[in-house]
Write a protein that holds these residues in place. Structure first.
Motif, short mmCIF file in Angstrom:
data_model
loop_
_atom_site.label_atom_id
_atom_site.label_comp_id
_atom_site.label_asym_id
_atom_site.label_seq_id
_atom_site.Cartn_x
_atom_site.Cartn_y
_atom_site.Cartn_z
N GLY A 1 11.07 47.53 57.75
CA GLY A 1 12.13 48.39 58.29
C GLY A 1 12.24 49.75 57.66
O GLY A 1 12.77 50.68 58.27
N ASN A 2 11.75 49.90 56.43
CA ASN A 2 11.86 51.19 55.74
C ASN A 2 10.79 51.30 54.67
O ASN A 2 10.04 50.36 54.41
CB ASN A 2 13.27 51.38 55.16
CG ASN A 2 13.64 50.27 54.18
OD1 ASN A 2 12.87 49.92 53.28
ND2 ASN A 2 14.82 49.70 54.36
N ARG A 3 10.75 52.44 54.04
CA ARG A 3 9.71 52.74 53.05
C ARG A 3 9.80 51.81 51.84
O ARG A 3 8.78 51.39 51.30
CB ARG A 3 9.85 54.21 52.63
CG ARG A 3 8.73 54.71 51.78
CD ARG A 3 8.64 56.21 51.74
NE ARG A 3 9.64 56.82 50.90
CZ ARG A 3 9.45 57.95 50.23
NH1 ARG A 3 8.30 58.59 50.32
NH2 ARG A 3 10.39 58.46 49.50
N GLU A 4 11.01 51.47 51.40
CA GLU A 4 11.14 50.57 50.24
C GLU A 4 10.58 49.19 50.55
O GLU A 4 9.88 48.60 49.73
CB GLU A 4 12.60 50.45 49.81
CG GLU A 4 12.76 49.56 48.59
CD GLU A 4 14.21 49.38 48.15
OE1 GLU A 4 14.52 48.28 47.69
OE2 GLU A 4 15.00 50.32 48.30
N GLU A 5 10.85 48.68 51.75
CA GLU A 5 10.29 47.37 52.14
C GLU A 5 8.76 47.42 52.16
O GLU A 5 8.09 46.49 51.71
CB GLU A 5 10.80 46.94 53.51
CG GLU A 5 12.24 46.51 53.53
CD GLU A 5 12.71 46.13 54.93
OE1 GLU A 5 11.87 45.91 55.82
OE2 GLU A 5 13.95 46.08 55.13
N LEU A 6 8.22 48.52 52.68
CA LEU A 6 6.76 48.68 52.72
C LEU A 6 6.20 48.77 51.30
O LEU A 6 5.17 48.18 50.99
CB LEU A 6 6.38 49.91 53.54
CG LEU A 6 4.88 50.23 53.61
CD1 LEU A 6 4.08 49.06 54.17
CD2 LEU A 6 4.66 51.49 54.45
N PHE B 1 4.00 58.80 50.35
CA PHE B 1 3.91 57.41 50.83
C PHE B 1 4.92 57.26 51.96
O PHE B 1 6.07 56.89 51.75
CB PHE B 1 4.21 56.45 49.68
CG PHE B 1 4.08 54.99 50.03
CD1 PHE B 1 2.84 54.40 50.12
CD2 PHE B 1 5.21 54.22 50.24
CE1 PHE B 1 2.72 53.05 50.43
CE2 PHE B 1 5.10 52.87 50.54
CZ PHE B 1 3.85 52.28 50.64
N THR B 2 4.50 57.62 53.15
CA THR B 2 5.40 57.59 54.31
C THR B 2 4.76 56.72 55.40
O THR B 2 3.56 56.42 55.35
CB THR B 2 5.61 59.00 54.88
OG1 THR B 2 4.36 59.49 55.39
CG2 THR B 2 6.16 59.96 53.82
N PHE B 3 5.56 56.36 56.39
CA PHE B 3 5.02 55.59 57.50
C PHE B 3 3.94 56.40 58.23
O PHE B 3 2.94 55.85 58.69
CB PHE B 3 6.14 55.17 58.46
CG PHE B 3 6.86 53.93 58.01
CD1 PHE B 3 6.73 52.75 58.74
CD2 PHE B 3 7.64 53.91 56.88
CE1 PHE B 3 7.38 51.59 58.34
CE2 PHE B 3 8.29 52.76 56.47
CZ PHE B 3 8.16 51.59 57.20
N ASP C 1 14.64 57.04 41.11
CA ASP C 1 15.80 57.08 42.00
C ASP C 1 15.33 57.24 43.46
O ASP C 1 15.90 56.66 44.37
CB ASP C 1 16.73 58.25 41.65
CG ASP C 1 17.44 58.02 40.34
OD1 ASP C 1 17.47 56.87 39.86
OD2 ASP C 1 17.97 58.99 39.78
N ASP C 2 14.29 58.05 43.66
CA ASP C 2 13.75 58.24 45.00
C ASP C 2 13.10 56.96 45.51
O ASP C 2 13.16 56.65 46.69
CB ASP C 2 12.70 59.36 45.01
CG ASP C 2 13.30 60.72 44.69
OD1 ASP C 2 14.53 60.87 44.84
OD2 ASP C 2 12.54 61.61 44.30
N VAL C 3 12.43 56.24 44.61
CA VAL C 3 11.74 55.01 44.99
C VAL C 3 12.74 53.92 45.35
O VAL C 3 12.52 53.11 46.24
CB VAL C 3 10.80 54.54 43.85
CG1 VAL C 3 10.16 53.22 44.18
CG2 VAL C 3 9.75 55.60 43.57
N GLY C 4 13.86 53.89 44.64
CA GLY C 4 14.87 52.86 44.89
C GLY C 4 14.62 51.59 44.10
O GLY C 4 15.33 50.60 44.27
N LEU C 5 13.60 51.59 43.26
CA LEU C 5 13.26 50.42 42.45
C LEU C 5 12.99 50.87 41.03
O LEU C 5 12.45 51.94 40.80
CB LEU C 5 11.99 49.74 42.99
CG LEU C 5 12.04 49.22 44.41
CD1 LEU C 5 10.63 48.89 44.89
CD2 LEU C 5 12.90 47.99 44.48
N THR C 6 13.34 50.03 40.09
CA THR C 6 13.00 50.34 38.71
C THR C 6 11.55 49.90 38.45
O THR C 6 11.01 49.07 39.19
CB THR C 6 13.91 49.59 37.73
OG1 THR C 6 13.65 48.18 37.85
CG2 THR C 6 15.39 49.88 37.99
#
Length: 195
Positions: A54-59, A33-35, A112-117
């Motif tokens: 601005g970044n993958r987490e926002e997307l 899941f990349t830009f 951890d890679d996703v940045g979200l639980t």
């Protein structure tokens, strides 16, 4: 001239981008899941995505919110709480369901890679809506089927907690037999217990 006529703009473009992002997430998981991959799937360029996120987490957050808003949870109304809960879980286990698809897409990735639980992603998907189980149980209290005193936040969340646990342990939605067992043997005794 034709290109200008078919060019996507505004809300139509955003919808197309987020739909493509969801399809990419489900098809290849968070690892891909990349830009680049989302832009390719959406038939656009990376700068079009970066102008909005601005970044993958926002997307990812925007993608999950968009999917949740486009498919609000069904709130079955069969006339009794037991059947409503069974139908809500059956709906969640269906192949078109957003939660099941999201869990599948993220199962191979470390959060951890996703940045979200998972809880944060669930909150993004639900937005300000209440869960279908909450609506079902409120109706059941009004009908006198359920003891309102028994409905702690954990018990209200229990049907989908059982669903998610089964999914995480097997990487597949619960079977119909498991759903019926969750409701009949675990949930119903807890919510109908009179003090």
């Amino acid at each position: 001239m034709d290109a200008a006529k078919t060019r996507r703009r505004g809300a139509k473009l955003k919808d197309a981008l987020l739909t493509a992002a969801w399809e990419q997430l489900v098809a290849d998981g968070y690892g891909r899941f990349t830009f680049d991959t989302v832009a390719e799937r959406a038939r656009t360029s990376k700068p079009v995505l970066y102008r909005r996120w601005g970044n993958r987490e926002e997307l990812l957050r925007a993608t999950v919110r968009h999917r949740g808003a486009s498919l609000p949870p069904a709130v079955p109304d069969t006339g009794n709480v037991r059947d409503d809960l069974v139908e809500a879980l059956r709906s969640a286990a269906g192949p078109e369901n957003s939660v099941a698809a999201m869990l599948t897409a993220l199962a191979s990735s470390h959060f951890d890679d996703v940045g979200l639980t998972p809880g944060e992603l669930r909150a993004e998907m639900l937005g300000s809506r209440t869960s279908s189980v909450s609506a079902i149980l409120e109706r059941a209290v009004a009908r006198g089927e359920v003891d309102a005193c028994a409905l702690t936040p954990r018990i209200v969340d229990l049907p989908f907690t059982l669903f998610r646990h089964e999914y995480v342990m097997t990487f597949a939605p619960p079977t119909d037999a498991a759903i019926v067992e969750f409701i009949d043997e675990i949930v119903m005794p807890l919510i109908t217990q009179r003090s």
